[in-house]
Design an enzyme around this catalytic site. Structure first.
Site, PDB file in Angstrom:
ATOM      1  N   LYS A 264       0.858  -1.209   0.043  1.00  0.00           N
ATOM      2  CA  LYS A 264      -0.107   0.047  -0.085  1.00  0.00           C
ATOM      3  C   LYS A 264       0.832   1.258  -0.025  1.00  0.00           C
ATOM      4  O   LYS A 264       0.420   2.211  -0.455  1.00  0.00           O
ATOM      5  CB  LYS A 264      -0.949  -0.035   1.277  1.00  0.00           C
ATOM      6  CG  LYS A 264      -0.414  -0.136   2.586  1.00  0.00           C
ATOM      7  CD  LYS A 264      -0.006   1.405   3.225  1.00  0.00           C
ATOM      8  CE  LYS A 264       0.626   1.062   4.567  1.00  0.00           C
ATOM      9  NZ  LYS A 264       0.665   2.222   5.271  1.00  0.00           N
TER      10      LYS A 264
ATOM     11  N   VAL B 231      10.937   8.633   7.271  1.00  0.00           N
ATOM     12  CA  VAL B 231      10.876   7.600   6.434  1.00  0.00           C
ATOM     13  C   VAL B 231       9.614   7.255   5.618  1.00  0.00           C
ATOM     14  O   VAL B 231       8.515   7.003   6.058  1.00  0.00           O
ATOM     15  CB  VAL B 231      11.253   6.248   6.779  1.00  0.00           C
ATOM     16  CG1 VAL B 231      11.473   5.059   5.745  1.00  0.00           C
ATOM     17  CG2 VAL B 231      12.776   6.333   7.455  1.00  0.00           C
TER      18      VAL B 231
ATOM     19  N   THR C 266      -3.751   5.575   3.567  1.00  0.00           N
ATOM     20  CA  THR C 266      -2.333   5.832   3.128  1.00  0.00           C
ATOM     21  C   THR C 266      -2.497   6.578   1.760  1.00  0.00           C
ATOM     22  O   THR C 266      -1.692   7.322   1.612  1.00  0.00           O
ATOM     23  CB  THR C 266      -1.439   4.467   3.008  1.00  0.00           C
ATOM     24  OG1 THR C 266      -1.581   3.940   4.177  1.00  0.00           O
ATOM     25  CG2 THR C 266      -0.061   4.996   2.942  1.00  0.00           C
TER      26      THR C 266
END
Length: 336
Positions: free
Chosen positions: A195, A284, A252
């Protein structure tokens, strides 16, 4: 009382430590930097991540052995590509927790390891020697800031040992955080890793000024890619239709809180990789590193993943975003 060690004090590690504490679990957070551990222990806040969120009383330390002493739940909350190195450093203390406390190792990391193409649970068992039934993974639509502020969310805890999954479920169930259990570790991990890559694609589309039809199409075709890869690796399709698949994918791919979507948005607007990294404040974006390993894993199992291919070409091989979109639209038409 159940005692948890949360190894990692980034956004998600910090938020999940709060969830555990709110659920009545005794928590110690390990932070790499002593100043972060001190602030967590004395001010009950993380000065670098979610700095405005007040945490419940938790212990904190920069000594991993102290964090792991007596822990029966070990939460691994470091980025996927640095997990192996950390595990190797922590291995003696982790072995003591496994041998003396029958500890459960719970991975929050989402990715496929570069080079080995291993899922995070596989990295954990390989490095620590833990029985696979002692290793669980957590995945779902879990944006750290929303959870840290108590907004309702659900998640999936997957473990091949169902009783262990239930114990982990009980350790983090609160009025705002609802965990479900599953035994399909592969499905949860593939959904969580892939994802991030599709979210980069959605961010790129948004940055290019494309609308909701485009983003919805990317999410849907991205899900088809994820299901193809998951099934090839032994996952249950129903897992990827649930919280660890569709749920995590939608959150997301659409939220401005998503680092992967935000990173992609900068690229789509014409920014460089360096500018995209700066825009995400140095945090990150897992999909950037994982897109190559997801692509390689798919190739090893003869699974077609054109969106993943396109994201990898943009992030690592210099393809422009407009060329990538043109290539995708130029693919032959076929049945869904």
């Amino acid at each position: 009382m159940t005692r948890a060690a949360v190894l990692g004090a980034g956004s998600w590690g910090t938020a999940y430590a709060k969830v555990l504490a709110d659920a009545g679990t005794e928590v110690t957070i390990w932070a790499r930097r002593p100043e972060v551990a001190l602030a967590l222990a004395t001010e009950h806040r993380n000065p670098f991540y979610l700095a405005d969120v007040q945490l419940p009383a938790v212990a904190a330390t920069d000594d991993h052995e102290r964090a792991l002493d007596g822990a029966d739940i070990v939460v691994l909350a470091v980025p996927s590509q640095s997990l192996r190195g950390n595990l190797e450093h922590w291995r003696p203390a982790l072995r003591r927790a496994l041998d003396e406390n029958d500890a459960s190792l719970l991975s929050l990391a989402k990715g496929i390891e570069t080079g080995t193409l291993l899922r995070m649970s596989q990295v954990i068992t390989e490095v620590t020697g833990a029985d696979p039934g002692s290793v669980a993974v957590l995945s779902g639509p879990n944006l750290a800031r929303e959870i840290a502020t108590g907004q309702p969310a659900a998640t999936v805890i997957a473990c091949s040992d169902e009783a262990r999954a239930v114990a982990l479920q009980q350790s983090c169930a609160t009025g705002y955080f609802r965990p479900y259990t599953n035994v399909d570790v592969v499905g949860c991990e593939i959904g969580g890793a892939c994802k991030n890559v599709i979210a980069l694609a959605c961010g790129i589309a948004s940055g290019m000024g494309l609308g909701d039809n485009s983003v919805a199409s990317l999410i849907t075709r991205g899900l088809a890619e994820i299901i193809r890869l998951g099934v090839a690796l032994g996952a249950e399709p129903v897992t990827l239709a649930g919280l660890a698949g569709v749920g995590d994918l939608v959150a997301t791919c659409t939220s401005p809180l998503s680092r992967n979507r935000s990173f992609g948005h900068v690229l789509g607007a014409g920014g460089s990789m360096e500018a995209a990294q700066e825009a995400t404040h140095g945090q990150v974006a897992e999909g950037v590193k994982s897109c190559g390993s997801v692509r390689a894993l798919a190739a090893a199992h003869d699974v077609e993943m054109p969106l993943t291919d396109a994201v990898n070409l943009v992030c690592h091989e210099g393809l422009s975003v407009r060329e990538a979109v043109g290539n995708l639209l130029g693919r032959r038409i076929k049945p869904e």
